[in-house]
Design a protein around this motif. Sequence first.
Motif, mmCIF file in Angstrom:
data_model
loop_
_atom_site.group_PDB
_atom_site.id
_atom_site.type_symbol
_atom_site.label_atom_id
_atom_site.label_comp_id
_atom_site.label_asym_id
_atom_site.label_seq_id
_atom_site.Cartn_x
_atom_site.Cartn_y
_atom_site.Cartn_z
ATOM 1 N N VAL A 1 24.648 -14.481 -11.134
ATOM 2 C CA VAL A 1 23.558 -13.606 -11.544
ATOM 3 C C VAL A 1 22.943 -14.174 -12.821
ATOM 4 C CG1 VAL A 1 25.141 -12.111 -12.835
ATOM 5 C CG2 VAL A 1 22.915 -11.246 -12.146
ATOM 6 N N CYS A 2 21.614 -14.163 -12.902
ATOM 7 C CA CYS A 2 20.918 -14.722 -14.050
ATOM 8 C C CYS A 2 20.293 -13.596 -14.865
ATOM 9 C CB CYS A 2 19.836 -15.688 -13.595
ATOM 10 S SG CYS A 2 20.487 -17.140 -12.747
ATOM 11 N N LYS A 3 20.680 -13.508 -16.141
ATOM 12 C CA LYS A 3 20.168 -12.444 -17.001
ATOM 13 C C LYS A 3 19.939 -12.953 -18.419
ATOM 14 C CE LYS A 3 21.867 -8.277 -14.725
ATOM 15 N NZ LYS A 3 22.614 -6.994 -14.909
ATOM 16 N N ASN A 4 19.013 -12.277 -19.113
ATOM 17 C CA ASN A 4 18.763 -12.587 -20.518
ATOM 18 C C ASN A 4 19.938 -12.175 -21.386
ATOM 19 O OD1 ASN A 4 15.950 -13.350 -20.159
ATOM 20 N ND2 ASN A 4 15.540 -11.183 -19.832
ATOM 21 N N VAL A 5 20.111 -12.897 -22.490
ATOM 22 C CA VAL A 5 20.997 -12.463 -23.561
ATOM 23 C C VAL A 5 20.123 -11.773 -24.601
ATOM 24 C CG1 VAL A 5 22.543 -13.189 -25.410
ATOM 25 C CG2 VAL A 5 22.687 -14.273 -23.158
ATOM 26 N N GLY A 6 20.428 -10.510 -24.897
ATOM 27 C CA GLY A 6 19.621 -9.747 -25.837
ATOM 28 C C GLY A 6 20.484 -8.969 -26.803
ATOM 29 N N ILE A 7 19.871 -8.059 -27.530
ATOM 30 C CA ILE A 7 20.570 -7.221 -28.500
ATOM 31 C C ILE A 7 21.013 -5.926 -27.823
ATOM 32 C CG2 ILE A 7 20.408 -5.971 -30.675
ATOM 33 C CD1 ILE A 7 20.256 -8.981 -31.032
ATOM 34 N N VAL A 8 22.299 -5.625 -27.930
ATOM 35 C CA VAL A 8 22.862 -4.398 -27.367
ATOM 36 C C VAL A 8 23.525 -3.638 -28.518
ATOM 37 C CG1 VAL A 8 24.440 -3.405 -25.674
ATOM 38 C CG2 VAL A 8 23.271 -5.560 -25.163
ATOM 39 N N MET A 9 23.042 -2.444 -28.815
ATOM 40 C CA MET A 9 23.572 -1.671 -29.936
ATOM 41 C C MET A 9 24.915 -1.043 -29.576
ATOM 42 S SD MET A 9 21.377 -2.147 -32.295
ATOM 43 C CE MET A 9 22.072 -1.009 -33.509
ATOM 44 N N GLN A 10 25.878 -1.157 -30.512
ATOM 45 C CA GLN A 10 27.187 -0.531 -30.328
ATOM 46 C C GLN A 10 27.822 -0.293 -31.694
ATOM 47 O OE1 GLN A 10 30.813 -2.660 -29.137
ATOM 48 N NE2 GLN A 10 30.890 -1.328 -27.333
ATOM 49 N N ASN A 11 28.141 0.966 -31.996
ATOM 50 C CA ASN A 11 28.788 1.331 -33.262
ATOM 51 C C ASN A 11 28.056 0.775 -34.481
ATOM 52 O OD1 ASN A 11 30.828 2.622 -31.799
ATOM 53 N ND2 ASN A 11 32.079 0.761 -31.718
ATOM 54 N N GLY A 12 26.730 0.811 -34.422
ATOM 55 C CA GLY A 12 25.940 0.311 -35.535
ATOM 56 C C GLY A 12 25.814 -1.195 -35.581
ATOM 57 N N LYS A 13 26.396 -1.897 -34.635
ATOM 58 C CA LYS A 13 26.327 -3.360 -34.585
ATOM 59 C C LYS A 13 25.256 -3.797 -33.597
ATOM 60 C CE LYS A 13 30.613 -4.183 -33.381
ATOM 61 N NZ LYS A 13 31.273 -2.862 -33.384
ATOM 62 N N ARG A 14 24.567 -4.867 -33.932
ATOM 63 C CA ARG A 14 23.604 -5.483 -33.031
ATOM 64 C C ARG A 14 24.320 -6.591 -32.257
ATOM 65 N NH1 ARG A 14 18.378 -6.171 -37.122
ATOM 66 N NH2 ARG A 14 18.153 -3.947 -37.608
#
Length: 223
Positions: free
Chosen positions: A195-208
């Motif tokens: 599967v081909c997908k972008n790497v992006g910003i995912v928010m978790q516990n205040g972390k990017r």
Amino acid sequence: MKPSITYLPFLLLCITYSNTLLCSSTAADPLSSQPEAVVDTLGRPVKFGDYFYYIKPADKTGKYPGGGLGLRGIQGNMSDSSCPLCVVQETIELRDGLAMQFYPVNKPDDGIIRVDTDLNIQFAFPDTCNQPTVWRLQKTKGKWFVNLGGEIGNPGPETVSNWFKFLKTGKSKEGYNKYLILYCPMSVCRSCNVVCKNVGIVMQNGKRRLGLAKKPYEIVFES
């Protein structure tokens, strides 16, 4: 533990971004049959191995301006540095983050990193938290994040989560070439339908955190 990845059929690498269809098969150097070279903010080709680069956001405005890429503890908040570690974007723009090195699946004779080329990404310092500082994808609570613990080289099913590539998306406001990070290790495992997908910003516990996302994280390379 080896991550479990669901693979899907993939025929042509095309990405719709900003109403533009980007097909990496067309990104080639007009003077050769090779894909276009990745260049830094000084216009110099990015090279593999013993060369160090900071991955920074392409634009200084928007939802995630911030700084370069660094490491934080997976379990805690943005100030936590306890093991194990994950890849994050620094929230403060003036922070460069940590330098990185790139290792393409096939060592180029000219030493140049090129677009649409599967490669390993490694933070440029020794192993930490008793694991290599090479990027790899891991799944947590239904989401895929970029963590550490990958290895350099050895392409195949066992390392398919360790490979990433860069695609050019255009020019930044400052006139630099800007790129996105893509997970699409098609050349690494011919028997895997990836599967081909972008790497992006995912928010978790205040972390990017970095992870697989619909919207790409556009970057530039500083040396």
